[in-house]
Design a protein around this motif. Structure first.
Motif, PDB file in Angstrom:
ATOM      1  N   VAL A  85       0.986   2.538  -3.642  1.00 46.97           N
ATOM      2  CA  VAL A  85      -0.151   3.450  -3.754  1.00 46.97           C
ATOM      3  C   VAL A  85       0.224   4.837  -3.240  1.00 46.97           C
ATOM      4  O   VAL A  85       0.207   5.809  -3.993  1.00 46.97           O
ATOM      5  N   ALA A  86       0.582   4.918  -1.960  1.00 47.53           N
ATOM      6  CA  ALA A  86       0.770   6.240  -1.368  1.00 47.53           C
ATOM      7  C   ALA A  86       1.955   6.968  -2.003  1.00 47.53           C
ATOM      8  O   ALA A  86       1.851   8.129  -2.396  1.00 47.53           O
ATOM      9  N   ARG A  87       3.086   6.270  -2.116  1.00 47.88           N
ATOM     10  CA  ARG A  87       4.256   6.953  -2.660  1.00 47.88           C
ATOM     11  C   ARG A  87       4.044   7.384  -4.115  1.00 47.88           C
ATOM     12  O   ARG A  87       4.322   8.531  -4.449  1.00 47.88           O
ATOM     13  N   TYR A  99      -7.184  10.464  -2.953  1.00 46.53           N
ATOM     14  CA  TYR A  99      -5.878  10.910  -3.399  1.00 46.53           C
ATOM     15  C   TYR A  99      -5.235  11.806  -2.336  1.00 46.53           C
ATOM     16  O   TYR A  99      -4.067  11.642  -1.994  1.00 46.53           O
ATOM     17  N   LEU A 133       0.820  -1.211   0.000  1.00 50.44           N
ATOM     18  CA  LEU A 133       0.000   0.000   0.000  1.00 50.44           C
ATOM     19  C   LEU A 133       0.854   1.261   0.000  1.00 50.44           C
ATOM     20  O   LEU A 133       0.646   2.162  -0.805  1.00 50.44           O
ATOM     21  N   PHE A 134       1.841   1.303   0.914  1.00 45.95           N
ATOM     22  CA  PHE A 134       2.638   2.518   0.984  1.00 45.95           C
ATOM     23  C   PHE A 134       3.496   2.678  -0.254  1.00 45.95           C
ATOM     24  O   PHE A 134       3.592   3.741  -0.835  1.00 45.95           O
ATOM     25  N   PHE A 152       3.226  11.389  -8.164  1.00 43.57           N
ATOM     26  CA  PHE A 152       2.380  11.792  -9.282  1.00 43.57           C
ATOM     27  C   PHE A 152       1.899  13.225  -9.085  1.00 43.57           C
ATOM     28  O   PHE A 152       1.898  14.032 -10.005  1.00 43.57           O
ATOM     29  N   ILE A 182       1.304   8.153  -5.512  1.00 42.21           N
ATOM     30  CA  ILE A 182       0.372   9.284  -5.555  1.00 42.21           C
ATOM     31  C   ILE A 182       1.107  10.565  -5.193  1.00 42.21           C
ATOM     32  O   ILE A 182       0.964  11.584  -5.866  1.00 42.21           O
ATOM     33  N   ALA A 183       1.906  10.500  -4.141  1.00 38.98           N
ATOM     34  CA  ALA A 183       2.656  11.698  -3.748  1.00 38.98           C
ATOM     35  C   ALA A 183       3.563  12.148  -4.896  1.00 38.98           C
ATOM     36  O   ALA A 183       3.659  13.335  -5.211  1.00 38.98           O
ATOM     37  N   SER A 203      -5.843  11.819   0.841  1.00 37.44           N
ATOM     38  CA  SER A 203      -5.481  11.107   2.063  1.00 37.44           C
ATOM     39  C   SER A 203      -4.271  10.207   1.831  1.00 37.44           C
ATOM     40  O   SER A 203      -3.395  10.117   2.680  1.00 37.44           O
ATOM     41  N   PHE A 204      -4.217   9.546   0.675  1.00 41.66           N
ATOM     42  CA  PHE A 204      -3.020   8.745   0.402  1.00 41.66           C
ATOM     43  C   PHE A 204      -1.793   9.642   0.236  1.00 41.66           C
ATOM     44  O   PHE A 204      -0.700   9.291   0.671  1.00 41.66           O
ATOM     45  N   GLY A 205      -2.015  10.789  -0.404  1.00 43.42           N
ATOM     46  CA  GLY A 205      -0.893  11.707  -0.574  1.00 43.42           C
ATOM     47  C   GLY A 205      -0.324  12.159   0.756  1.00 43.42           C
ATOM     48  O   GLY A 205       0.879  12.364   0.892  1.00 43.42           O
ATOM     49  N   ALA A 206      -1.199  12.298   1.752  1.00 40.88           N
ATOM     50  CA  ALA A 206      -0.742  12.801   3.053  1.00 40.88           C
ATOM     51  C   ALA A 206       0.158  11.804   3.770  1.00 40.88           C
ATOM     52  O   ALA A 206       1.011  12.198   4.559  1.00 40.88           O
ATOM     53  N   ILE A 207      -0.040  10.509   3.500  1.00 43.17           N
ATOM     54  CA  ILE A 207       0.744   9.494   4.225  1.00 43.17           C
ATOM     55  C   ILE A 207       2.231   9.733   4.059  1.00 43.17           C
ATOM     56  O   ILE A 207       3.013   9.580   4.991  1.00 43.17           O
ATOM     57  N   MET A 208       2.636  10.126   2.843  1.00 44.62           N
ATOM     58  CA  MET A 208       4.060  10.177   2.552  1.00 44.62           C
ATOM     59  C   MET A 208       4.701  11.516   2.909  1.00 44.62           C
ATOM     60  O   MET A 208       5.902  11.679   2.746  1.00 44.62           O
ATOM     61  N   GLN A 209       3.922  12.477   3.359  1.00 43.35           N
ATOM     62  CA  GLN A 209       4.498  13.800   3.589  1.00 43.35           C
ATOM     63  C   GLN A 209       5.323  13.827   4.868  1.00 43.35           C
ATOM     64  O   GLN A 209       4.937  13.257   5.872  1.00 43.35           O
ATOM     65  N   TYR A 233      -2.398  18.276   2.299  1.00 43.07           N
ATOM     66  CA  TYR A 233      -2.989  17.132   1.596  1.00 43.07           C
ATOM     67  C   TYR A 233      -4.231  16.656   2.312  1.00 43.07           C
ATOM     68  O   TYR A 233      -5.216  16.249   1.688  1.00 43.07           O
TER      69      TYR A 233
END
Lengths: 652, 513
Positions: free
Chosen positions: A591-593, B297, A587-588, A598, A595-596, B299-305, B314
């Motif tokens: 998906v998350a990485r 998008y 997931l991280f 992108f 998205i960040a 919320s997922f974007g916020a995970i990596m910040q 985000y």
């Protein structure tokens, strides 16, 4: 039939309101003044609540000695209006089920509070501790008295957050922080199912309400959602062209929430880690009260689960599997609290499958489940509190660093032994009666496989419990600690003794008279079940004696012989690792990485690109504006020629 | 001059008062600013009471009303030749937004108590900005609306460019340009409405009675919705938000994320959906898809910040997605949820940015990985941070839960002109954000506040001071109040939503034109 009445019943809202008031008072006023006083105020408030709960039970059941139990809602008000006809009324529902839970929650909570005054005596943050404990007790009582599914969800989340705060009580310890986050996030994931289930029930409930609704009810009310007419309609509606009825779908989703809170496989991973919290927290929240919320939710919606059939089978098999699975892991753990945690999982499995094997025509399992919830609350919280006393004395959780404490901690030993015998199901202690009823229900309900699992786990329970009992109290002391080992102070002994008494007598409560579906039944001891179960329990104890009495030397040899098999069990079947793999690695990372990335490079790149185009165009065009008339002239003539050329081309 | 004009006038007069004080007396300046904002809060309370007294009598009639009913109206002709009026008033939605803004500016000034560079200019611009915001929320003439809208957006450029941090010039430029592109869409949309109506008026209530053809609505609705969507962080036009928020100084982030982003949802609801219901029906599903992307998008974007401000930005993209999602759901619960979420997110994110500013002022870093164990040194800030975080993950008892369940139920219940199955799938996808939000909020906050103190310099930091405690305490209290007694807000806004909803449900023929 007389409507139950009484002064406490009329004011039943006070039972959750007193802990709430105390939470606010302690949190905002008392705590900054004195943390000792905070503990006393918080404890006193819960004792008042507990006294009220017992009086309420007496008032209610003395009014309906043998008649059909009725549900009373002595207090309610409109809290949230989504739209006309779809409102949420907060209220206090008084019926046998909620009374049972109120009694259990307030009693155990009061005793644990009392114990905590001693246990947290030297802790600088104990004011905070008691504040959160009050918050938890309030939330749990709000959950228990919920007359509708939205109120249930509201307090469901609040108990989740109080559990989160208390697991992370030692917030400077990274493992405690990780455990608290894990507990919240795993249960939150489960609650996603609960939430979607509520959306579905809300929609269909609202639609059916106009034709089937009763005055005084709301679409979200349990009384409406479990009424036969509604269930019949929901069971015949289907999800698109699939062969799944709306009822089954919504109940399986709701069960997902229940399984998260009650730590059923595969959502159990948070509970063992939750032992990072202070031991009284484990006793109250992660043994006796919050973790039974899932069982309670299924019991509340039992009619709906039963009407679906499929959903009830899911409950039964998930419960039975967890029951066995956790017992096996419990055999291998070295941390005394973690063994108790796996034991809790296993016992919750019993409660869950007991509900699963019950039917409307054969409802013994329903009573048995609630009976086990009742007895388990006492002996399991006692086990934790006694374990807390041991940990307090020897400063370690590892059973291999204990041993020989029987003389040094006589009262702790005696109470721990009572609770161990009770959970192992030895006559005449509490666990014997409730487990007997569960196994009987499984056998009579026509579930031989589940019955066999239950029987086997009865033996395993005795084995893993006496394993820690022998390793903790018998043999030689194997620890490093040189400090003298002290028995707990008197303040902490009182709750231990009270709970030990409760663990002895709770089995004699005629639960079938109080909490039941349909006719009152007098379940005597079912010898066909009791004899094999008792024999298995005795074999378990005997095996534990052989393996673990001499400081566990024989067990060590066994372990070596089992090799990889043992390691897999000890690593809890690598379920945590599987979760970590899915979240971190998939997931991280996938998906998350992306998205960040992108967002920063593609979407934002588009914005920067348009900015760049505008700038570049501007800077190119800038060169045209030179201010020299000759250059303008050249452009003018060039342009005019171009126009002529186009015109000429057009004419041809 | 009436009370509603007073809502605009007070920040304006405060600006003037600040201008008269010499810049060297910056202590006096901040006292003037906070006094002005306190007076504004009192006036807002008075207006709310008067509004409620009058509006509560109309609850029954509003159920079938097709035309927005305004209270405390002031109407003066301004440019007769163009049909422009000074037309201000209050309805439930405006009221909620005015309360929100008044709270945010008051707490924002307190949170900027320790701004010591160019204090005078800072407060002048901040108060000018907020004058514009109040103007937008009470204007019912599109020209006036647009004028105030621009007044609110433009000071942002200077506020970020001068008092910001990091790549502030770039962020300021990007934010301003993107918002101006949005404004251009809005302006074209407004002019189209003005001309197509043939009424020769910018008056919103008159325009509401115009008969816009279905074809016209189909073209103009997305133009106005997207124009407002830019400031409401509609995917994929949200990218000004992370950069802008992270560069902006504390009070500006608070106002911007707390209030300015709400102008998007407000405009989309008040103007696009209200005036162009047929267009809304055609485009509802399209925007639901985009906002679902927003929600997940973001919320997922916020995970990596790793930067606290990017993290919150985000998170705002995700939460503002709920606002527009609710609007696009086009039913009572969706619209109500949208307004509730505007209020809830405004307060919550205001609290977030205030706290980030306070933590940054102490640690001089916003990098999550460089912090740790701060709860021991700053228990007050930690508790407040957790309250904001729990509100953002939708914990019942705090405002976010009320708003989000409205939006979810709205999306799930669907409406009569959209494919309900698709709406449900989108809703279920959106609900997944409650888990993702829990993941990033808890992971982020525990890294900042829990665990051992990793940097020995942090051993000597102090907790919040009195102005900071008032600021954060007020915001946290509002989150609790809105979550525990939700009917206060719901009663306020429900009446004002009915005309919008009735116009969607009824056909245009019912308006009688």
């Amino acid at each position: 039939m007389t409507e139950p009445a009484g002064i406490v019943l009329k004011n039943a809202w006070l039972i959750p309101a007193i802990p709430l008031a105390s939470f606010v008072l302690v949190g905002l006023v008392v705590r900054p003044l004195s943390r000792r006083l905070a503990g006393i105020v918080a404890t006193a408030a819960i004792f008042v609540s507990a006294a009220m709960a017992w009086i309420l039970a007496w008032e209610y059941f003395s009014a309906t000695p043998h008649g059909e139990p009725t549900a009373v809602i002595p207090w309610t008000f409109e809290w949230l209006r989504y739209q006309t006809g779809l409102t949420v009324k907060l209220g206090v529902l008084v019926d046998p089920l909620s009374i049972l839970l109120m009694v259990v929650v307030t009693t155990v909570s009061a005793l644990v509070h009392l114990y905590s005054i001693g246990y947290m005596h030297d802790d600088e943050g104990s004011g905070r501790f008691f504040t959160w404990m009050n918050l938890f007790t309030f939330s749990m009582l709000g959950l228990v008295v919920a007359p509708n599914i939205v109120q249930m969800y509201v307090f469901w989340e609040l108990v989740g957050v109080s559990s989160f705060l208390l697991i992370g009580y030692y917030y400077q310890k990274p493992s405690a922080v990780a455990a608290s986050n894990k507990a919240f996030i795993v249960t939150r994931f489960a609650d996603l199912g609960f939430m979607i289930g509520i959306l579905i029930l809300g929609f269909y409930g609202f639609r059916l309400f106009s034709e089937l609704g009763d005055a005084g009810l709301q679409p979200f009310d349990f009384a409406f959602l479990t009424s036969p007419a509604v269930l019949e309609r929901l069971a015949t509606m289907h999800l698109g062209t699939c062969d799944i009825s709306i009822l089954t779908l919504s109940m399986v989703l709701v069960f997902m929430g229940a399984a998260g809170k009650s730590a059923m496989f595969p959502l159990h991973i948070w509970l063992p880690d939750a032992m990072e919290g202070p031991t009284p927290v484990s006793a109250l929240i992660h043994a006796a009260t919050m973790v039974v919320a899932g069982v309670y939710l299924v019991a509340r919606l039992f009619a709906a689960f039963a009407a679906s059939g499929t959903a009830l089978m899911v409950v039964a098999y998930v419960g039975a599997f967890t029951c066995l699975f956790a017992a096996i892991i419990g055999l291998t753990q070295d941390d005394i609290k973690r063994v108790l945690a796996f034991s809790t999982l296993s016992q919750l499995g019993y409660m869950m499958f007991a509900l699963g094997v019950a039917t409307v025509g054969h409802p013994l399992g329903y009573t048995a489940s609630m009976f086990h919830l009742f007895t388990h609350a006492f002996f399991k919280s006692l086990l934790f509190l006694a374990a807390g006393a041991v940990i307090h004395a020897v400063h370690t959780n590892n059973i291999w660093e204990m041993g020989g404490l029987v003389r040094k901690l006589p009262i702790t030993h005696a109470t721990f032994l009572v609770a161990t015998l009770a959970i192992a199901g030895i006559w005449p202690l509490a666990g014997f009666f409730s487990k007997d009823e569960i196994l009987g229900a499984a056998l009579d309900g026509g579930h031989p496989v589940i019955f066999a699992v239950g029987l086997l786990v009865a033996g395993l329970t005795a084995l893993y419990m006496f394993r820690i009992y022998f390793l903790t109290f018998w043999g030689k002391f194997r620890g490093m600690v040189t400090d003298p080992v002290h028995e707990v102070p008197a303040l902490m002994r009182v709750p231990l003794v009270i709970l030990a008494v409760a663990s002895i007598v709770a089995g004699f409560v005629p639960m079938g008279r109080f909490v039941r579906i349909g006719e009152e039944h007098h379940a005597g001891i079912n010898l066909a079940v009791a004899i094999p179960a008792s024999i298995l329990a005795l074999i378990g104890i005997g095996l534990a004696w052989i393996l673990y009495s001499a400081d566990g030397r024989r067990a060590a040899q066994c372990t070596v012989r089992m090799g990889a098999f043992y390691t897999v069990i000890k690593q809890k079947f690598y379920i945590d690792e599987a979760y970590l793999f899915v979240t971190r690695r998939i997931l991280f990372r996938f998906v998350a990485r992306p998205i960040a990335w992108f967002d920063r490079h593609v979407v934002d790149g588009g914005v920067n690109l348009s900015g760049w185009i505008a700038r570049t165009t501007g800077s190119v065009l800038r060169h045209l504006q030179t201010g020299q008339v000759q250059v303008y002239g050249v452009w003018f003539v060039g342009g005019a020629l171009l126009v002529l050329l186009i015109l000429w081309a057009g004419w041809r | 001059m009436g009370l509603v004009s007073g809502l605009i006038a007070i920040p304006f007069l405060t600006t003037l008062a600040v201008l008269t004080v010499p810049a060297a007396r910056w202590r006096a300046i901040r006292w003037i600013a906070v006094t002005g904002c306190a007076i504004h809060l009192i006036l807002t309370a008075v207006v709310t009471a008067l509004f409620w007294q009058q509006a509560s009598a109309d609850v029954a009639t509003m159920k079938t009303a097709l035309l927005t009913k305004l209270y405390l109206v002031e109407q003066v002709e301004w440019f007769r030749s163009l049909g422009i009026e000074y037309f201000v008033g209050i309805d439930g939605i405006s009221m909620a937004m005015v309360i929100l803004t008044s709270i945010i500016i008051f707490t924002g000034v307190l949170a900027s108590w320790y701004v010591e560079t160019r204090t005078k200019e800072f407060f002048v611009l901040l108060l000018t900005l907020v004058t514009g915001v109040f103007g937008v929320f009470v204007s019912f003439d599109l020209f006036l609306f647009f004028m105030f809208y621009e007044l609110a957006v433009l000071p942002m450029y200077l506020l970020i460019g001068i008092w910001g941090t990091g790549p502030k010039e770039y962020s300021a430029m990007k934010l301003t340009l993107m918002l101006l592109v949005g404004s251009a869409f809005i302006l074209v949309g407004f002019l189209a409405l003005y001309h197509a109506s043939g009424l020769h008026s910018f008056n919103l209530l008159k325009l509401a009675q115009a008969n816009f053809s279905g074809e016209f609505q189909r073209w103009v609705f997305p133009m106005i919705f997207v124009g407002f969507g830019v400031i409401g962080a509609l995917y994929p036009l949200h990218t000004w938000s992370p950069d802008g928020h992270s560069s902006a100084p504390t009070a500006v982030s608070m106002l911007h994320a707390g209030v300015l982003m709400k102008l998007g949802g407000y405009g989309a609801l008040r103007i696009a959906v209200y005036l162009l219901p047929e267009g809304a029906k055609d485009w509802g599903l399209f925007f639901m898809v985009l906002t679902t992307v927003n929600i997940l998008y973001g919320s997922f974007g916020a995970i990596m910040q790793r930067d606290l401000k990017y993290f919150t930005a985000y998170s705002s993209v995700s939460h503002c997605g709920f606002v527009l999602f609710g609007v696009a759901a086009l039913n009572l619960m969706g619209l109500k949820g949208a307004v509730l979420q505007m209020f809830s997110h405004g307060i919550m994110t205001g609290l977030f940015f205030a706290l980030i500013g306070m933590v940054y002022g102490r640690t001089h870093t916003r990098n999550i990985d460089e912090m740790g164990g701060l709860a021991r040194r700053m228990p007050w800030l930690a508790v407040m941070f957790y309250i904001a975080g729990l509100a953002s993950l939708g914990l019942p008892g705090l405002s976010g839960f009320i708003a989000e369940t409205h939006v979810f139920l709205g999306g799930f219940f669907g409406n009569d002109w959209t494919n309900v199955t698709v709406m449900r799938i989108l809703t279920i996808l959106s609900t997944m954000s409650i888990v993702v939000t829990a993941v990033y909020v808890l992971r982020g906050l525990s890294r900042v506040f829990y665990g051992p103190i990793r940097n020995s310099h942090f051993e000597h930091l102090d907790d919040a001071k009195l102005p900071e405690r008032i600021s954060t305490g007020v915001l946290a209290a509002v989150l609790v109040i809105a979550g525990v007694v939700p009917w206060l807000l719901i009663d306020l806004i429900e009446g004002a939503l009915m005309p919008i909803l009735n116009r969607l449900n009824g056909s245009i023929a019912m308006t009688g034109f």
